[in-house]
Design a protein around this motif. Structure first.
Motif, short mmCIF file in Angstrom:
data_model
loop_
_atom_site.label_atom_id
_atom_site.label_comp_id
_atom_site.label_asym_id
_atom_site.label_seq_id
_atom_site.Cartn_x
_atom_site.Cartn_y
_atom_site.Cartn_z
N LEU A 178 4.80 22.20 -8.16
CA LEU A 178 3.43 22.39 -7.68
C LEU A 178 2.40 21.99 -8.74
O LEU A 178 1.36 21.42 -8.42
N TRP A 179 2.69 22.29 -10.00
CA TRP A 179 1.78 21.93 -11.08
C TRP A 179 1.65 20.41 -11.19
O TRP A 179 0.56 19.87 -11.32
N ARG A 180 2.79 19.70 -11.12
CA ARG A 180 2.77 18.23 -11.21
C ARG A 180 2.06 17.63 -10.01
O ARG A 180 1.35 16.64 -10.13
N ARG A 181 2.25 18.21 -8.86
CA ARG A 181 1.63 17.68 -7.65
C ARG A 181 0.11 17.86 -7.70
O ARG A 181 -0.63 16.99 -7.27
N ARG A 182 -0.34 18.99 -8.22
CA ARG A 182 -1.77 19.24 -8.32
C ARG A 182 -2.39 18.40 -9.43
O ARG A 182 -3.54 17.99 -9.33
N ALA A 183 -1.65 18.13 -10.48
CA ALA A 183 -2.18 17.38 -11.63
C ALA A 183 -2.19 15.87 -11.40
O ALA A 183 -2.72 15.13 -12.23
N ALA A 184 -1.62 15.39 -10.32
CA ALA A 184 -1.57 13.94 -10.07
C ALA A 184 -2.98 13.42 -9.83
O ALA A 184 -3.76 14.03 -9.11
N PRO A 185 -3.34 12.26 -10.44
CA PRO A 185 -4.70 11.73 -10.26
C PRO A 185 -4.90 11.20 -8.84
O PRO A 185 -3.96 10.74 -8.20
N GLU A 186 -6.11 11.31 -8.39
CA GLU A 186 -6.46 10.78 -7.07
C GLU A 186 -6.42 9.25 -7.15
O GLU A 186 -6.82 8.67 -8.16
N PRO A 187 -5.95 8.60 -6.10
CA PRO A 187 -5.95 7.14 -6.14
C PRO A 187 -7.40 6.62 -6.15
O PRO A 187 -8.27 7.19 -5.51
N ALA A 188 -7.60 5.53 -6.88
CA ALA A 188 -8.95 4.95 -6.97
C ALA A 188 -9.34 4.32 -5.64
O ALA A 188 -8.49 3.81 -4.89
N ALA A 189 -10.62 4.36 -5.35
CA ALA A 189 -11.12 3.77 -4.11
C ALA A 189 -11.02 2.24 -4.21
O ALA A 189 -11.04 1.66 -5.29
N LEU A 190 -10.94 1.59 -3.06
CA LEU A 190 -10.86 0.13 -3.03
C LEU A 190 -12.20 -0.48 -3.41
O LEU A 190 -13.26 0.03 -3.05
N SER A 191 -12.11 -1.56 -4.10
CA SER A 191 -13.35 -2.28 -4.44
C SER A 191 -13.86 -2.99 -3.19
O SER A 191 -13.15 -3.08 -2.18
N GLU A 192 -15.09 -3.53 -3.27
CA GLU A 192 -15.68 -4.25 -2.13
C GLU A 192 -14.81 -5.45 -1.76
O GLU A 192 -14.60 -5.72 -0.58
N ALA A 193 -14.28 -6.14 -2.75
CA ALA A 193 -13.47 -7.34 -2.50
C ALA A 193 -12.16 -6.93 -1.83
O ALA A 193 -11.70 -7.62 -0.89
N GLU A 194 -11.56 -5.88 -2.28
CA GLU A 194 -10.30 -5.40 -1.69
C GLU A 194 -10.52 -4.92 -0.25
O GLU A 194 -9.69 -5.19 0.63
N THR A 195 -11.62 -4.24 0.00
CA THR A 195 -11.93 -3.76 1.35
C THR A 195 -12.14 -4.95 2.28
O THR A 195 -11.66 -4.96 3.42
N ALA A 196 -12.84 -5.97 1.82
CA ALA A 196 -13.08 -7.16 2.64
C ALA A 196 -11.77 -7.88 2.95
O ALA A 196 -11.52 -8.30 4.08
N ARG A 197 -10.91 -8.01 1.95
CA ARG A 197 -9.62 -8.67 2.14
C ARG A 197 -8.75 -7.88 3.12
O ARG A 197 -8.09 -8.47 3.97
N LEU A 198 -8.79 -6.55 3.04
CA LEU A 198 -8.01 -5.70 3.95
C LEU A 198 -8.50 -5.88 5.38
O LEU A 198 -7.69 -6.01 6.31
N ARG A 199 -9.81 -5.94 5.57
CA ARG A 199 -10.35 -6.13 6.92
C ARG A 199 -9.97 -7.51 7.45
O ARG A 199 -9.70 -7.67 8.64
N GLU A 200 -9.94 -8.47 6.57
CA GLU A 200 -9.55 -9.83 6.96
C GLU A 200 -8.08 -9.85 7.41
O GLU A 200 -7.75 -10.47 8.43
N LEU A 201 -7.22 -9.17 6.69
CA LEU A 201 -5.80 -9.12 7.03
C LEU A 201 -5.55 -8.36 8.33
O LEU A 201 -4.67 -8.71 9.11
N LEU A 202 -6.33 -7.32 8.55
CA LEU A 202 -6.16 -6.52 9.77
C LEU A 202 -6.84 -7.14 10.97
O LEU A 202 -6.63 -6.71 12.10
N GLY A 203 -7.65 -8.17 10.75
CA GLY A 203 -8.28 -8.87 11.85
C GLY A 203 -9.48 -8.13 12.40
O GLY A 203 -9.78 -8.22 13.59
N GLU A 204 -10.15 -7.39 11.60
CA GLU A 204 -11.31 -6.64 12.08
C GLU A 204 -12.57 -7.39 11.89
O GLU A 204 -12.89 -8.15 11.10
#
Length: 146
Positions: free
Chosen positions: A120-146
């Motif tokens: 439980l200590w290790r699970r709570r201490a794990a860092p939150e994943p970083a948010a996607l950058s604008e370029a990564e978000t755009a590329r993801l939308r392109e791949l998903l066809g949105e």
């Protein structure tokens, strides 16, 4: 009302037959006390005082013979244990190899609690994943066809 009448019938009846009972009430009381701590090897979790098995009757007679011979309660129990092993005791000793069995349960519980706490200590201490950058978000939308 009915419970009051059936109450005495619900208690376990001793298997000691009148021919086994000692004339001296003090010795008989000692024999009964010793018999309460000795396991019937046929019936498993029943003491020899309550068991109807032939081996239990033999053990009851043996206990009474040892008491008549002048043995102390401890000497009688030691004699029976020497003859049949520690399994005959309803309350095993906490010495020798039995000590491992007495200690293993609490140690395993403690180990499990420590492991759960660490998990439980290790699970709570794990860092939150970083948010996607604008370029990564755009590329993801392109791949998903949105």
């Amino acid at each position: 009302m009915m419970l009051a009448l059936t109450g005495p019938l619900a208690t376990p009846a001793g298997a000691v037959v009148p021919s086994e009972v000692l004339d001296d009430p003090a010795l008989e009381a000692r024999a009964r006390e010793i018999s309460q701590g000795l396991r019937c090897l046929v019936c498993r979790n029943e003491n020899i005082d309550e068991s109807n098995a032939d081996l239990a009757a033999d053990l009851r007679i043996l206990v009474r013979e040892r008491l008549l011979a002048g043995d102390t309660d401890t000497e009688v129990v030691d004699f029976v244990v020497d003859r049949y092993g520690e399994y005959v005791l309803l309350r095993p000793t906490t010495q020798g190899a039995n000590l491992l069995l007495w200690v293993a349960g609490p140690l395993m519980l403690l180990l499990a609690l420590v492991m759960a706490g660490f998990y439980l200590w290790r699970r709570r201490a794990a860092p939150e994943p970083a948010a996607l950058s604008e370029a990564e978000t755009a590329r993801l939308r392109e791949l998903l066809g949105e």
